[in-house]
Design an enzyme around this catalytic site. Structure first.
Site, PDB file in Angstrom:
ATOM      1  CB  SER A 164      -0.752  -0.104   1.088  1.00  0.00           C
ATOM      2  OG  SER A 164      -2.068   0.886   1.010  1.00  0.00           O
ATOM      3  NE  ARG A 234      -8.090   1.127  11.186  1.00  0.00           N
ATOM      4  CZ  ARG A 234      -7.199   0.834  10.521  1.00  0.00           C
ATOM      5  NH1 ARG A 234      -6.660   2.042   9.601  1.00  0.00           N
ATOM      6  NH2 ARG A 234      -6.830  -0.197  10.861  1.00  0.00           N
ATOM      7  CG  ASP A 329      -6.362  -3.773  -3.386  1.00  0.00           C
ATOM      8  OD1 ASP A 329      -7.361  -2.879  -2.950  1.00  0.00           O
ATOM      9  OD2 ASP A 329      -5.340  -3.643  -3.024  1.00  0.00           O
ATOM     10  CG  HIS A 362      -5.795  -2.247   0.393  1.00  0.00           C
ATOM     11  ND1 HIS A 362      -4.722  -1.981  -0.675  1.00  0.00           N
ATOM     12  CD2 HIS A 362      -5.170  -1.448   1.337  1.00  0.00           C
ATOM     13  CE1 HIS A 362      -4.114  -1.311  -0.550  1.00  0.00           C
ATOM     14  NE2 HIS A 362      -4.031  -1.000   1.070  1.00  0.00           N
ATOM     15  CG  ASP A 363      -6.912  -5.250   5.700  1.00  0.00           C
ATOM     16  OD1 ASP A 363      -5.891  -4.150   5.247  1.00  0.00           O
ATOM     17  OD2 ASP A 363      -7.503  -5.053   6.443  1.00  0.00           O
TER      18      ASP A 363
END
Lengths: 407, 196
Positions: A164, A234, A329, A362-363
């Site tokens: 990232s 968040r 992602d 994405h994680d």
């Protein structure tokens, strides 16, 4: 046997780098920043895993993502519940093998985990920097990381690695210090943020900026912090880290109490999860740092200096690249990684690219996904072999040299 | 190394740039890099092959040939190579056009469906041919666009693709007199160097 295994504390288990003591280096040489301002002095907090070899050729730099920090692997205390954020990848026998590499992981400037940032004291005023802390860019971070490399006696990294925002730093390294790295590993990144990416960052920032407890960023003086703003920031961020599929698999439409309450309290599991993630994050992260890091992301665009040509920006790097992306992602989708790959191919650089098929979003770059681990591991195996082969060659040359002298 | 790969590497001059479509475990690219100082990339979709290329230090990009080569500029490479994959792509005609656009020359190998044994298998047994060059059953074969030497040459003629060189080899990767005179009947694997 199983009894014995369960008694082993996690930090003492095979594959763990064990207990780690973070280190701090104080820098007195002013750092000129891209925004035109100068940071007169600063601290960088970092951790190292593994052993630096005699010619300092086995060093690997880990660059962290938006909410990351220096604690990438191992444990600080024996009773820590969780290891560092990339413990799946870093350790003896793991992808980034600490039996072969000397791994350096730092907290970036502007961070809130020990490196100088908005919550640090501004020596000129004796007060926390707060909103007066200079805006950081990826370029500035790379410059400060190069200084840390100098301190550690590392002239050239075997690899600079990041996911990232960390991948963006690896890319910037290859452009700004082409002679100081052999490999750049760029995972789940993009050559610049899209309008949609910036839009999500802006929502996160606005939620912090409009929190009544923000006090123009000087909340430290009011003995409070913009908790709600951070939670919201968040929550919205977290949605972009997961995929639609990942959320469906993890939560579906599951209800916490099994029935509708016809109200606005937490009902669906996904609501509960997001609120929990937000709350945990708000306790451990500084709002000014979050603002600063999202801006650094927005500003990142190495092609801008090169007439908006990524190909030209990538004409300088001489290192080898590994670019990886994840099919689900959507924050930095595979297409964005392919932009980097195409830029590198057009520029004639050495690059390999893999697209990992996973629903994890994405994680995924933080997770132990077999296909990812296999490919990443194969690449790092090659990097380690190169380091060790060139070290052997140097040794052989020296031996032959001596033999020649005797003759 | 496979004999067809050896033949191909003989055709490629020093310091050439190349793109290897369906590069497998990177054997050809690694060999050419070591012996002819070539530079280039392989395209591959099999994860084990990607991992093998990573280990070898061969540049490999995960990319499906059926998506085309739109990300490569015209004449970006001296050679675009495709070994034993033409028959497995969705549109062999389109990939051929892409190969001669991206490369100054293209090198293609494929199993010749006109070989006498293949003809005999179908003609006498009345069943889809299975051989060492074509080891699959009709239902699980990745080879969906099989062609003969004559098919290929007719296609090239029709579409302005010039054949610069041709080699046909048999199962033992040898060229025989028979396969020289009647390549469509006695060649098991066809190897072409073409351009536009």
């Amino acid at each position: 046997m199983s009894q014995q295994n369960s008694d082993v504390l996690p930090h003492a288990a095979a594959g763990s780098v064990g207990l780690i003591e973070p280190q701090v280096h104080h820098f007195d040489t002013p750092l000129e920043l891209e925004c035109g301002r100068t940071l007169p002095t600063y601290d960088l907090v970092y951790e190292t895993y593994g052993t630096l070899n005699s010619d300092a050729s086995n060093a690997v730099l880990i660059c962290h993502a938006l909410s990351g920090h220096h604690h990438a692997a191992g444990y600080h205390r024996p009773d820590d519940k969780r290891p560092g954020w990339w413990d799946t990848c870093i350790g003896p026998g793991k992808v980034i093998d600490t039996d072969r590499f000397f791994v350096v992981s730092l907290n970036n400037l502007g961070g809130c985990h020990g490196s100088t940032g908005p919550a640090s004291i501004n020596p000129e005023t004796g007060q926390p920097w707060g909103p007066d802390f200079p805006m950081m860019t990826v370029k500035d971070w790379v410059n400060s990381q190069a200084r840390l490399a100098d301190v550690l006696g590392i002239q050239r990294w075997a690899a600079v690695i990041g996911g990232s925002m960390g991948g963006m730093q690896a890319l910037q390294w290859s452009i700004d210090y082409p002679e100081r790295l052999s490999h750049a590993v760029v995972i789940a990144a993009a050559p610049k943020l899209s309008a949609q990416n910036i839009a999500f960052n802006e929502v996160a920032r606005q939620s912090i900026l409009t929190d009544p407890n923000f006090h123009g960023g000087r909340y430290y003086l009011h003995d409070t912090y913009p908790r709600q703003g951070l939670i919201l920031a968040r929550m919205v961020g977290h949605i972009t880290y997961l995929s639609d599929d990942a959320m469906r698999m993890k939560f579906g439409r599951d209800l916490r109490a099994g029935r509708f309450h016809f109200g606005f309290d937490v009902e669906f599991q996904v609501e509960s999860y997001l609120r929990h993630q937000g709350e945990v994050f708000s306790r451990n992260f500084d709002a000014n740092t979050y603002l600063l890091m999202t801006k650094a992301l927005d500003y990142f665009d190495p092609a801008r200096e090169f007439d908006h040509s990524l190909e030209q920006a990538l004409a300088k790097p001489s290192c080898n690249f590994l670019v990886m992306s994840f099919t689900s992602d959507w924050r930095f989708a595979p297409e964005r990684s392919r932009e980097i790959v195409n830029g590198l191919v057009h520029a004639g650089r050495n690059v390999s690219y893999a697209e990992i098929d996973t629903p994890k979003g994405h994680d995924a770059f933080l997770l132990d996904i077999p296909e990812y681990t296999k490919l990443f591991g194969a690449y790092m195996h090659r990097v380690a072999n190169e380091v060790e082969n060139s070290a052997n060659e140097t040794e052989n040359r020296t031996e032959h040299g001596e033999a020649g002298n005797h003759a | 190394m496979r004999d067809d790969l050896q033949l191909i590497s003989d055709w490629i001059p020093r310091n050439a740039t190349l793109l290897d479509l369906g590069c497998g475990d990177g054997t050809l690219l690694a060999h050419l890099k070591a012996h002819k100082q070539t530079a280039g990339y392989g395209l591959e979709i099999n994860q084990d092959n990607l991992a093998a290329c990573f280990e070898k230090g061969v540049n490999v990009l995960e990319q499906d040939l059926d998506g085309g080569l739109g990300n490569f500029q015209d004449h970006r490479f001296d050679y675009v190579v495709m070994t034993q994959a033409l028959q497995a792509v969705l549109r062999p005609d389109q990939i051929l056009n892409e190969m001669v656009r991206v490369g100054r020359e293209a090198i293609i190998t494929f199993p010749n469906f006109g070989h006498w044994k293949v003809r005999a298998y179908l003609g006498l047994k009345g069943r889809m041919p299975v051989s060492s060059a074509l080891p699959y059953e009709w239902y699980n074969t990745p080879n969906i666009h099989l062609c003969t030497v004559q098919d290929f040459e007719t296609h090239c003629r029709k579409h302005g693709i010039r054949i610069l060189e041709r080699q046909v080899i048999n199962r033992n990767h040898r060229t025989s007199m028979l396969s020289k005179w009647w390549p469509n009947l006695f060649g098991e694997i066809a190897i072409y160097r073409v351009t536009v």
